[in-house]
Design a protein around this motif. Structure first.
Motif, short mmCIF file in Angstrom:
data_model
loop_
_atom_site.label_atom_id
_atom_site.label_comp_id
_atom_site.label_asym_id
_atom_site.label_seq_id
_atom_site.Cartn_x
_atom_site.Cartn_y
_atom_site.Cartn_z
N SER A 96 -23.18 -21.72 64.74
CA SER A 96 -22.02 -21.18 64.07
C SER A 96 -21.12 -22.30 63.57
O SER A 96 -20.62 -22.29 62.44
CB SER A 96 -21.29 -20.26 65.03
OG SER A 96 -19.97 -20.11 64.64
N ALA A 97 -20.92 -23.30 64.42
CA ALA A 97 -20.10 -24.43 64.01
C ALA A 97 -20.76 -25.15 62.84
O ALA A 97 -20.12 -25.47 61.83
CB ALA A 97 -19.91 -25.39 65.18
N THR A 126 -20.52 -23.26 59.40
CA THR A 126 -19.23 -23.42 58.74
C THR A 126 -19.11 -24.80 58.11
O THR A 126 -18.76 -24.95 56.94
CB THR A 126 -18.09 -23.24 59.76
OG1 THR A 126 -18.30 -22.03 60.47
CG2 THR A 126 -16.76 -23.21 59.05
N LEU A 127 -19.40 -25.79 58.90
CA LEU A 127 -19.24 -27.16 58.41
C LEU A 127 -20.17 -27.47 57.25
O LEU A 127 -19.76 -28.04 56.24
CB LEU A 127 -19.46 -28.14 59.56
CG LEU A 127 -18.40 -28.09 60.65
CD1 LEU A 127 -18.82 -28.90 61.87
CD2 LEU A 127 -17.07 -28.62 60.11
N SER A 147 -21.48 -25.53 55.08
CA SER A 147 -21.15 -24.88 53.82
C SER A 147 -19.82 -25.37 53.27
O SER A 147 -19.57 -25.34 52.08
CB SER A 147 -21.16 -23.37 53.97
OG SER A 147 -19.89 -22.89 54.23
N GLU A 148 -18.97 -25.86 54.15
CA GLU A 148 -17.70 -26.40 53.66
C GLU A 148 -17.88 -27.76 53.02
O GLU A 148 -17.27 -28.07 52.02
CB GLU A 148 -16.71 -26.56 54.83
CG GLU A 148 -15.83 -25.35 55.07
CD GLU A 148 -15.09 -25.51 56.40
OE1 GLU A 148 -14.71 -24.49 56.98
OE2 GLU A 148 -14.92 -26.66 56.89
N LYS A 198 -16.26 -29.51 67.09
CA LYS A 198 -15.91 -28.12 66.80
C LYS A 198 -16.21 -27.20 67.99
O LYS A 198 -15.46 -26.26 68.25
CB LYS A 198 -16.69 -27.64 65.57
CG LYS A 198 -16.25 -26.28 65.09
CD LYS A 198 -16.29 -26.22 63.58
CE LYS A 198 -15.52 -25.04 63.05
NZ LYS A 198 -15.17 -25.18 61.64
N TYR A 240 -21.08 -14.38 53.58
CA TYR A 240 -21.62 -15.55 54.29
C TYR A 240 -22.01 -16.63 53.29
O TYR A 240 -23.19 -16.96 53.17
CB TYR A 240 -22.84 -15.18 55.11
CG TYR A 240 -22.64 -14.04 56.06
CD1 TYR A 240 -21.91 -14.21 57.24
CD2 TYR A 240 -23.20 -12.79 55.82
CE1 TYR A 240 -21.73 -13.16 58.13
CE2 TYR A 240 -23.04 -11.74 56.70
CZ TYR A 240 -22.29 -11.93 57.87
OH TYR A 240 -22.13 -10.90 58.74
N GLU A 248 -21.92 -19.61 53.48
CA GLU A 248 -22.61 -20.72 54.14
C GLU A 248 -24.10 -20.42 54.24
O GLU A 248 -24.94 -21.25 53.90
CB GLU A 248 -22.06 -20.93 55.54
CG GLU A 248 -20.55 -20.76 55.66
CD GLU A 248 -20.13 -19.30 55.83
OE1 GLU A 248 -20.99 -18.48 56.21
OE2 GLU A 248 -18.95 -18.98 55.58
#
Lengths: 200, 200, 200, 200
Positions: free
Chosen positions: D20-21, D24-25, D27-28, D42, D103, D105
DNA sequence: CATGAATGAGAGTTCATTCAT
DNA sequence: GATGAATGAACTCTCATTCAT
């Protein structure tokens, strides 16, 4: 808790080792000429390791600077117990020069070397420097009360004395005493400190 | 012969331009932080051109060093006509500090900065430095004959005076006077130079 | 003047070479995975040389981006002479996809890849992108006048057509067509472009 | 057995947290710009810990990829109960784009991003992708039976619809919609999905 | 004489990964 | 299982210096 303490100690020892290596190198070759690899090699660690303890080269310099001033201030305090204000002032000067001779690298970093760029500093770390200067002025004022420094403004006296010892210290540290007979250098320095008393 | 002379003059002018640019940059940012390109940009020539006049960066520094001392010695000589030995000594000190204030770059290069690497030469450029020191000692001896500096060895007196003015000059040049009220700095420096007379 | 021109040409050729190498590498491995050394190796020059032509890696990307858009816009213009608005729209789409197939690297850099950090861009370089989009809308409006796209807002039609061709192009460029029978890919793409006409 | 199960559950929870962490990262900031330390920070674990659950960075990406497809397939299935084949197809498209918006990401990782290096596996995770594609073709065939997609090869129709929604999704995810009035983006996307029906 | 192009060596810094504890 | 310390390899970028023109 013992474990935690040991870890802390190790961490602190590592920082000490880095600082110590850096100090020697900086003062031998100047900040700009010392590479992170040089420091790493000296402590026999990889370069990356240093970055676990210091965020960048500047921070090493910075810490060094701070520690230098802390040590310096401590040395000055040790003299404060002397009763006679003139004796105290002379001792003050002697301690000053002695510090430069004993820790030329610190002295260099603190009072001579160009501060690395950003000079984020000022505020924070100069406090320590000013504390010492205040101490000097305090001692001069007490000498004044004892009848010395007639007709001299304390600011001027303080600056004069500081310039004098800084002159000695920095000529020594930056190796500009080559025209002096090297076997008598210590003696001459000592003589100079006493000569200065005549102006009090 | 006219042609030859013009060429020589042009050559010399170019060296002057390079030195002048380098001097400013070195003292502003320190030897290590100045690139050959910086110097080239400043004189609006290409980098390669500099190498037609100087074999490398170190040689520029070296030449600067020499010219600084020559200029410095000249300034000192200008004071020698003063009759009264004490006045002359004070003027000597004033001229010294004045030189540092006027040409902080030269002062830096001559008396403070670490000499770049090899410093093979020593002998050569230090002659000039020693000449000045001899002048100081000469002046002190004459003051002694006029009754000053009682019971003081000339070597110690010379070193003291030098340390004193060097202290002032180098604190100024390396910007360590931040704890002084900046609007009074010149005044304080002047006061200090006069305060020193009390020790004569 | 001939000399100057030749130099200019050489300079420009060098930039072309760098861009060309970078383009291939970027699209093969992605911006982040390409090192300056990779680019340098590819053109058989030293790393430093690249920095004589581009200030940093980002600037290379930036220039590539611009050139891509310029080329892209040119291709789109070439279609504009077609009279029939529907034919023109189809040709527009074909040219779009054709561009992606012909210059997958450019397409990647322009429409797919994450822009490197700072994204200083926007303003300047997107102009070119918007010009193309305006062209598309113009063509759609003319088709509307000819009776097509009934009851559809031009903004929606434009976005739909763009999404459609971008979908094709980006699946192709990023190699997501593996589940399609590879020998028929071109054919399928062509079929899709014609299928879309039914929505006009 | 209870103990074993708990352990398994804990292990699985940890992997979830890491994924999960990472998702997010990634895709950011993009796969290459995310460091293992970022992920570790994270989830508030040490970097080393991650290596207890994943053999390397690539494996995290890989797992993410797989989970993305599983989730994706599930979403698609949820639509299958709709009777009318056209409604179902539209819902299919909406669900597709909705997935990308919800989603981004995952969408990025699954359909846009370059697969990190080796991509040895191919076979394995693409199964999931193909299953979804088969579902799409199934729906199209049923629409054909209801009289739609006249004269169109199912392969072409499927590719067209996929390209269309992928175009929308990927422009959205990679932030290429800057030339659209941002307050109307959702509306335009919705409009486009309905516009496409005209081609059925 | 002057230049612009080129380069090798090296700078500071980052990071995936390993491993003893 | 979890950690923090450590590292090697790599990265971007800089610079003094050389040299053909």
């Amino acid at each position: 808790m013992g474990i935690k303490e040991r870890k802390e100690r190790q961490k602190s020892e590592m920082r000490d080792a880095i600082l110590s290596a850096a100090l020697t190198l900086f003062s031998e070759q100047g900040y700009e000429n010392v590479t992170m690899r040089n420091i790493a090699d000296k402590i026999e660690y990889s370069v990356g390791t240093i970055y676990l303890y210091y965020k960048d080269k500047g921070e090493i310099f910075f810490d060094l600077h701070n520690r230098g001033f802390a040590e310096f201030y401590k040395k000055q305090l040790e003299i404060q117990h002397i009763k006679d204000p003139i004796d105290r002032l002379v001792a003050h000067g002697e301690a000053y020069v002695q510090f430069a001779i004993e820790y030329p690298e610190y002295y260099d970093v603190m009072f001579i070397s160009r501060t690395p760029a950003k000079e984020i500093q000022k505020s924070a770390h100069w406090e320590e420097g000013e504390r010492t200067y205040d101490l000097l002025k305090l001692n001069i004022r007490q000498a004044m009360e004892a009848g010395y420094f007639k007709d001299i403004h304390v600011e001027i006296a303080a600056f004069s004395l500081w310039s004098f010892v800084h002159g000695i210290a920095s000529l020594y540290v930056r190796d500009r005493l080559r025209m002096l007979p090297s076997e008598h250098i210590k003696e001459i320095i000592s003589g100079a400190l006493h000569f200065m008393k005549r102006a009090y």
